[in-house]
Design a protein around this motif. Sequence first.
Motif, mmCIF file in Angstrom:
data_model
loop_
_atom_site.group_PDB
_atom_site.id
_atom_site.type_symbol
_atom_site.label_atom_id
_atom_site.label_comp_id
_atom_site.label_asym_id
_atom_site.label_seq_id
_atom_site.Cartn_x
_atom_site.Cartn_y
_atom_site.Cartn_z
ATOM 1 N N ASP A 171 0.162 -7.343 10.716
ATOM 2 C CA ASP A 171 0.594 -6.822 9.426
ATOM 3 C C ASP A 171 -0.116 -7.638 8.361
ATOM 4 N N ASP A 172 -0.966 -6.993 7.584
ATOM 5 C CA ASP A 172 -1.853 -7.707 6.658
ATOM 6 C C ASP A 172 -1.089 -8.651 5.736
ATOM 7 N N ASP A 173 -0.037 -8.164 5.055
ATOM 8 C CA ASP A 173 0.676 -8.978 4.081
ATOM 9 C C ASP A 173 1.382 -10.166 4.734
ATOM 10 N N GLU A 174 2.065 -9.901 5.862
ATOM 11 C CA GLU A 174 2.794 -10.972 6.528
ATOM 12 C C GLU A 174 1.838 -12.023 7.071
ATOM 13 N N ASP A 175 0.703 -11.577 7.613
ATOM 14 C CA ASP A 175 -0.245 -12.516 8.198
ATOM 15 C C ASP A 175 -0.811 -13.460 7.157
ATOM 16 N N LEU A 176 -1.160 -12.925 6.005
ATOM 17 C CA LEU A 176 -1.732 -13.769 4.961
ATOM 18 C C LEU A 176 -0.698 -14.770 4.464
ATOM 19 N N ALA A 177 0.567 -14.364 4.454
ATOM 20 C CA ALA A 177 1.611 -15.264 3.981
ATOM 21 C C ALA A 177 1.842 -16.413 4.955
ATOM 22 N N SER A 178 1.448 -16.251 6.230
ATOM 23 C CA SER A 178 1.712 -17.268 7.240
ATOM 24 C C SER A 178 0.589 -18.285 7.360
ATOM 25 N N ALA A 179 -0.405 -18.196 6.484
ATOM 26 C CA ALA A 179 -1.536 -19.110 6.564
ATOM 27 C C ALA A 179 -1.113 -20.547 6.318
ATOM 28 N N ASP A 180 -1.782 -21.510 7.018
ATOM 29 C CA ASP A 180 -1.499 -22.915 6.799
ATOM 30 C C ASP A 180 -2.784 -23.669 6.490
ATOM 31 N N ILE A 181 -2.657 -24.951 6.144
ATOM 32 C CA ILE A 181 -3.813 -25.730 5.738
ATOM 33 C C ILE A 181 -4.715 -26.011 6.940
ATOM 34 N N GLY A 182 -6.020 -25.957 6.729
ATOM 35 C CA GLY A 182 -6.990 -26.133 7.794
ATOM 36 C C GLY A 182 -7.160 -27.584 8.227
ATOM 37 N N SER A 183 -8.003 -27.782 9.228
ATOM 38 C CA SER A 183 -8.221 -29.100 9.823
ATOM 39 C C SER A 183 -9.060 -29.995 8.916
ATOM 40 N N GLU A 184 -8.684 -31.287 8.863
ATOM 41 C CA GLU A 184 -9.468 -32.234 8.082
ATOM 42 C C GLU A 184 -10.821 -32.492 8.732
ATOM 43 N N ASP A 185 -10.908 -32.275 10.042
ATOM 44 C CA ASP A 185 -12.170 -32.490 10.753
ATOM 45 C C ASP A 185 -13.200 -31.418 10.420
ATOM 46 N N GLU A 186 -12.735 -30.285 9.969
ATOM 47 C CA GLU A 186 -13.647 -29.189 9.624
ATOM 48 C C GLU A 186 -13.286 -28.669 8.233
ATOM 49 N N PRO A 187 -13.708 -29.346 7.202
ATOM 50 C CA PRO A 187 -13.305 -28.991 5.826
ATOM 51 C C PRO A 187 -13.938 -27.706 5.311
ATOM 52 N N TRP A 188 -14.814 -27.082 6.089
ATOM 53 C CA TRP A 188 -15.452 -25.852 5.624
ATOM 54 C C TRP A 188 -14.472 -24.693 5.548
ATOM 55 N N PHE A 189 -13.315 -24.795 6.198
ATOM 56 C CA PHE A 189 -12.288 -23.782 5.964
ATOM 57 C C PHE A 189 -11.041 -24.464 5.411
ATOM 58 N N LYS A 190 -10.432 -23.822 4.419
ATOM 59 C CA LYS A 190 -9.299 -24.405 3.711
ATOM 60 C C LYS A 190 -7.963 -23.982 4.289
ATOM 61 N N GLN A 191 -7.874 -22.729 4.744
ATOM 62 C CA GLN A 191 -6.635 -22.227 5.306
ATOM 63 C C GLN A 191 -6.943 -21.345 6.506
ATOM 64 N N ARG A 192 -5.988 -21.274 7.403
ATOM 65 C CA ARG A 192 -6.192 -20.446 8.587
ATOM 66 C C ARG A 192 -4.943 -19.611 8.860
ATOM 67 N N VAL A 193 -5.093 -18.601 9.715
ATOM 68 C CA VAL A 193 -3.990 -17.714 10.065
ATOM 69 C C VAL A 193 -3.840 -17.726 11.580
ATOM 70 N N ARG A 194 -2.686 -18.168 12.055
ATOM 71 C CA ARG A 194 -2.444 -18.268 13.494
ATOM 72 C C ARG A 194 -1.865 -16.967 14.046
ATOM 73 N N GLY A 195 -2.207 -16.664 15.292
ATOM 74 C CA GLY A 195 -1.640 -15.521 15.993
ATOM 75 C C GLY A 195 -1.514 -15.831 17.466
ATOM 76 N N LYS A 196 -0.923 -14.915 18.213
ATOM 77 C CA LYS A 196 -0.690 -15.190 19.635
ATOM 78 C C LYS A 196 -1.979 -15.196 20.447
ATOM 79 N N ASN A 197 -3.012 -14.500 19.965
ATOM 80 C CA ASN A 197 -4.268 -14.419 20.711
ATOM 81 C C ASN A 197 -5.369 -15.323 20.164
ATOM 82 N N GLY A 198 -5.127 -15.912 18.992
ATOM 83 C CA GLY A 198 -6.169 -16.739 18.405
ATOM 84 C C GLY A 198 -5.823 -17.134 16.977
ATOM 85 N N THR A 199 -6.829 -17.676 16.276
ATOM 86 C CA THR A 199 -6.632 -18.148 14.904
ATOM 87 C C THR A 199 -7.799 -17.693 14.043
#
Length: 310
Positions: free
Chosen positions: A251-279
Amino acid sequence: MMEAHPEMELYIGMDVDPSALEIGQNRIEAFLASRETDGGDDEDALQGTLCAYTHAKNFKYIKHVLGSVDENIAVGTSGVDGILIDLGMSSMQVNRSDRGFSVLQDGPLDMRMDPKATLKAEDILNSWPDLEVGRILRDYGEESNWHSLQKRIVKARAMGGLHSTGELVKLIQRTCTGSGGRQGWIKTATRVFQALRIAVNDELRTLEDALHACFDCLATDGRLAVISFHSLEDRIVKQTFLELIHGDEADDDEDLASADIGSEDEPWFKQRVRGKNGTVLTKRPISPSEEEEELNQRCRSAKLRVIQKT
């Protein structure tokens, strides 16, 4: 990529354009030859550590291509660590007038990425139903003046049709009279050419099929990166990535709302979206920096999105 990752064991390059494939093959062969020559004390270690293959195929056929190289990596058994899809046209294609991609050079109304394909832009303009031509201009070109262009294209059929990019550009110029001068008609022509190219190569449906096929071929923690160049492509990549990580629950809206802060080891992405099959590692796509745009103006509309398989 080969220079940046000396640990790489297998490289497979895919492209439907034989000209691009030939250039890629020559560069790969030259790189491998130079690596062999420059090996020095490490020559034995370099020998046989990298196998490189090229295939004249679209990414939607990646399972077949991987299976022809090694059936164990085709689906699930081991998978591949990374896949990069670079969409759109290259300067090489635009600069060749005989390919029909250029707004500023006269040539045949071709626009086929794969020269072996049968459908050309000329066929769409001269024989496809009126409403379908209008739909292509509206949906694939996002052209607000699509209806006027459609009527002029249909009218041109009664006078022998359109058979060159120059004839199509003149038709667009007549339609755009008094709306923005040269820049006005160039922008319209760019959208019309984009729409026809997408239709000729069935690019949007092919892209969605390719994304699903590529994700299936990833190993655990493997990543798929996609560079797109216009909003239609980027929208499909964004939505398909969400569908891939969430399955039927996307669900596009719910998924975007569930984003969290990205890894400090890879600063090229700021936020990510987790799911059961991947991120999805890029809640927001990565765009070129000002420095990149100064070096290459054609990259200014590029957007990079990355997904990682669980």
